[in-house]
Design an enzyme around this catalytic site. Structure first.
Site, short mmCIF file in Angstrom:
data_model
loop_
_atom_site.label_atom_id
_atom_site.label_comp_id
_atom_site.label_asym_id
_atom_site.label_seq_id
_atom_site.Cartn_x
_atom_site.Cartn_y
_atom_site.Cartn_z
N ARG A 282 0.81 -1.22 0.00
CA ARG A 282 0.00 0.00 0.00
C ARG A 282 0.85 1.28 0.00
NH1 ARG A 282 -2.76 -4.06 1.83
NH2 ARG A 282 -0.71 -4.52 2.64
N THR A 283 1.78 1.38 0.95
CA THR A 283 2.51 2.64 1.12
C THR A 283 3.40 2.92 -0.08
OG1 THR A 283 2.52 2.10 3.46
CG2 THR A 283 3.92 3.93 2.76
N LYS B 192 25.47 -4.84 -0.18
CA LYS B 192 26.93 -5.05 -0.13
C LYS B 192 27.53 -4.38 1.09
CE LYS B 192 27.08 -4.46 -5.14
NZ LYS B 192 27.61 -3.54 -6.16
N ARG C 144 11.18 3.88 4.03
CA ARG C 144 10.67 2.87 4.99
C ARG C 144 11.86 2.07 5.47
NH1 ARG C 144 5.60 -1.13 4.83
NH2 ARG C 144 4.67 0.89 5.31
N HIS D 237 4.26 5.90 11.57
CA HIS D 237 3.92 5.76 10.14
C HIS D 237 2.96 6.93 9.86
CE1 HIS D 237 2.95 4.19 6.32
NE2 HIS D 237 2.63 2.95 6.62
N1 CP Z 1 -0.38 0.01 5.85
C1 CP Z 1 0.83 -0.29 5.33
O1 CP Z 1 1.84 0.31 5.68
O2 CP Z 1 0.83 -1.28 4.41
P1 CP Z 1 2.13 -1.71 3.57
O3 CP Z 1 3.07 -2.37 4.54
O4 CP Z 1 1.62 -2.67 2.52
O5 CP Z 1 2.73 -0.48 2.99
#
Ligand code: CP
Length: 320
Positions: free
Chosen positions: A59-60, A87, A109, A137
């Site tokens: 999603r993100t 590496k 992320r 998040h």
């Molecule tokens: N909600 C969320 O962060 O989903 P993903 O891990 O798929 O990005």
């Protein structure tokens, strides 16, 4: 003129209610772009954005990429396995090398809490936290707020319970900060082994029984059981967890009022949430995903220096 959000978006905890409202309000006009046949406007033409994902994401990552492309930014996706990180290159060296190619923003992320802030302090480009360890998040918290605001109008006084694996959840932390700043009442419910020891310091109500939480709440945000982050025996079994803390059709039917259901995804169907709830009439789960694109467009637009009052105009004519 200074940016009303500052250089980076790292967390909701340091943001004011006005800053959060600014992002939600800016997302509103951007919703419509995704409904067009040609889903592209020139607002970020010329900007270069790197999506640096060191953990898996559907999603993100994809909604950031859609948001960037719909605003006409140039984008590059980097994963740990496909880069020199595999590496042994450090996070900062990777980012500095990307900066040497003249980028404007990094969406990151990372599995380590604080990784986004660490990077933001060391590079000049704007950094957007797309989830760092168990810390925050922020764009997920924002899209959850927008989804609740779409339904309830005002979040002040709204009663929201965050259910399940709060201990490992960056989504829970961003939701708690965001909801409380906008005046909502927040509770958590889950096994004590999956609640942080310092949960009281978040200023939330704690429910040990899901049925009591459901009597209190108007909406449940059901968290994924993060089995990949669990090193010890946090729960007796998945079946037991579903029996005691699973959001099931039977539980929803027993509640004396209808509740709206959110889940950040990915879902463990049959564990924290049953399929007939996830796919049922009270579920806002796909609305959350849709709003994720508009929220990320708003965050990118504002951090790039876009004027909030011009967001409507920035939609402009579609790119052809
Ligand atoms: N909600 C969320 O962060 O989903 P993903 O891990 O798929 O990005």
């Amino acid at each position: 003129m200074t940016n009303p959000l500052g250089k980076d978006l790292l967390a909701l905890e340091p943001l004011s209610a006005d800053q959060i409202r600014l992002i939600l309000d800016t997302a509103e006009p951007f919703k419509e772009i995704s409904e067009r046949a040609i889903k592209k406007v020139p607002a970020l033409r010329g900007s270069t954005i790197v999506n640096l994902f060191f953990e898996p994401s559907t999603r993100t990552r994809i909604s950031f990429e859609f948001a960037e492309k719909r605003l006409s930014a140039d984008t590059v996706n980097v994963t740990a396995s496909g880069s020199s990180v595999s590496k042994g290159e450090t996070l900062v060296d990777t980012a500095r090398n990307l900066e040497a190619m003249r980028i404007d923003m990094v969406v990151i992320r990372h599995g380590a809490s604080g990784a986004a802030a660490f990077l933001a302090n060391r590079i000049e480009s704007t950094v957007i936290n797309a989830g760092d360890g168990t810390h925050e998040h922020p764009t997920q918290g924002l899209l959850d707020l927008l989804t609740l605001r779409d339904h309830f109008g005002d979040l002040a006084g709204l009663r929201v319970c965050i259910c399940g694996d709060v201990l490992h959840s960056r989504v829970a932390r961003s939701n708690i900060w965001g909801l409380k700043k906008l005046g909502a009442e927040v509770a958590v419910c889950g096994p004590r082994s999956l609640l942080p020891n310092a949960i009281a310091e978040f200023g939330v109500t704690v429910f040990d029984r899901l049925d009591e939480a459901m009597e209190w709440a108007q909406a449940l945000n059901v968290l994924r059981l993060q089995l990949e982050r669990m090193t010890g025996g946090y729960i007796p079994s998945l079946r037991e967890y579903n029996r005691v803390f699973g959001v099931t059709r039977e539980r929803l039917d027993r509640a004396t009022h209808p509740l709206l259901i959110l889940h950040p995804g990915p879902m463990n169907r049959g564990v924290e949430i049953d399929s007939d709830v996830a796919d049922g009439p009270h579920s806002l789960i796909l609305n959350q995903v849709t709003n994720g694109v508009a929220i990320r467009m708003a965050v990118l637009y504002l951090l790039a220096g876009g004027k909030p009052e011009l967001a409507e105009a920035a939609k402009g004519a579609p790119e052809r």
